[in-house]
Motif scaffolding. Structure first.
Motif, PDB file in Angstrom:
ATOM      1  N   SER A 188     -16.555 -11.092  22.302  1.00 56.00           N
ATOM      2  CA  SER A 188     -15.541 -10.433  23.116  1.00 56.00           C
ATOM      3  C   SER A 188     -14.647 -11.509  23.724  1.00 56.00           C
ATOM      4  N   ARG A 189     -13.578 -11.078  24.356  1.00 57.62           N
ATOM      5  CA  ARG A 189     -12.644 -12.051  24.902  1.00 57.62           C
ATOM      6  C   ARG A 189     -11.982 -11.521  26.161  1.00 57.62           C
ATOM      7  N   ASP A 190     -11.525 -12.447  26.977  1.00 61.40           N
ATOM      8  CA  ASP A 190     -10.707 -12.146  28.148  1.00 61.40           C
ATOM      9  C   ASP A 190      -9.399 -12.891  27.944  1.00 61.40           C
ATOM     10  N   ASN A 191      -8.381 -12.154  27.559  1.00 62.32           N
ATOM     11  CA  ASN A 191      -7.105 -12.796  27.233  1.00 62.32           C
ATOM     12  C   ASN A 191      -6.433 -13.428  28.454  1.00 62.32           C
ATOM     13  N   THR A 192      -6.731 -12.912  29.626  1.00 57.65           N
ATOM     14  CA  THR A 192      -6.113 -13.478  30.829  1.00 57.65           C
ATOM     15  C   THR A 192      -6.654 -14.867  31.137  1.00 57.65           C
ATOM     16  N   LYS A 193      -7.814 -15.173  30.583  1.00 62.89           N
ATOM     17  CA  LYS A 193      -8.452 -16.461  30.869  1.00 62.89           C
ATOM     18  C   LYS A 193      -8.583 -17.342  29.632  1.00 62.89           C
ATOM     19  N   ASN A 194      -8.055 -16.892  28.485  1.00 61.04           N
ATOM     20  CA  ASN A 194      -8.250 -17.615  27.226  1.00 61.04           C
ATOM     21  C   ASN A 194      -9.726 -17.959  27.030  1.00 61.04           C
ATOM     22  N   THR A 195     -10.565 -16.984  27.283  1.00 67.67           N
ATOM     23  CA  THR A 195     -12.007 -17.184  27.210  1.00 67.67           C
ATOM     24  C   THR A 195     -12.607 -16.227  26.183  1.00 67.67           C
ATOM     25  N   VAL A 196     -13.551 -16.748  25.412  1.00 71.60           N
ATOM     26  CA  VAL A 196     -14.263 -15.929  24.453  1.00 71.60           C
ATOM     27  C   VAL A 196     -15.748 -15.993  24.775  1.00 71.60           C
ATOM     28  N   TYR A 197     -16.429 -14.895  24.544  1.00 66.92           N
ATOM     29  CA  TYR A 197     -17.852 -14.787  24.853  1.00 66.92           C
ATOM     30  C   TYR A 197     -18.628 -14.427  23.589  1.00 66.92           C
ATOM     31  N   LEU A 198     -19.898 -14.762  23.603  1.00 65.07           N
ATOM     32  CA  LEU A 198     -20.784 -14.342  22.526  1.00 65.07           C
ATOM     33  C   LEU A 198     -22.087 -13.857  23.166  1.00 65.07           C
TER      34      LEU A 198
END
Length: 116
Positions: free
Chosen positions: A70-80
């Motif tokens: 998944s991702r949080d576009n506001t933070k340029n962060t991706v999760y697994l």
């Protein structure tokens, strides 16, 4: 220049769960595809999961149904999110982000060890 910082790895027993995070920073001006790879000892780096700018996902067959990207576009962060972990999931996990037609340089990665 883009920097990638992965976190969230550790030692977990078989059947356990972990959530990895990866923050991308630097010259990023659009929402870009992001991905997680892993490298087991003595093996080549392999794609685990990828998520497009629109949120579409693909997974390696070995992790389908157990891992969620998944991702949080506001933070340029991706999760697994990794559930039902197996010893064969052990390795160093790396994230990456596609800038234009190229993928960024690799970060340090985060170690995941699945062992009893």
């Amino acid at each position: 220049q883009v920097q990638l910082v992965e976190s969230g790895g550790g030692l977990v027993q078989p059947g356990g769960s972990l959530r990895l995070s990866c923050a991308a920073s630097g010259r990023i001006f659009t929402i870009n595809p992001m991905a997680w790879y892993r490298q087991a000892p003595g093996q080549q780096r392999e794609l685990v999961a990828q998520i497009t700018s629109g949120g579409s996902t693909i997974y390696a067959d070995s992790v389908k149904g157990r891992f969620t990207i998944s991702r949080d576009n506001t933070k340029n962060t991706v999760y697994l999110r990794m559930n039902s972990l197996k010893p064969e999931d052990t390795g160093v996990y790396y994230c990456n982000i596609k800038i234009g037609s190229s993928w960024a340089d690799w970060g340090q990665g985060t170690q995941v060890t699945v062992s009893s």
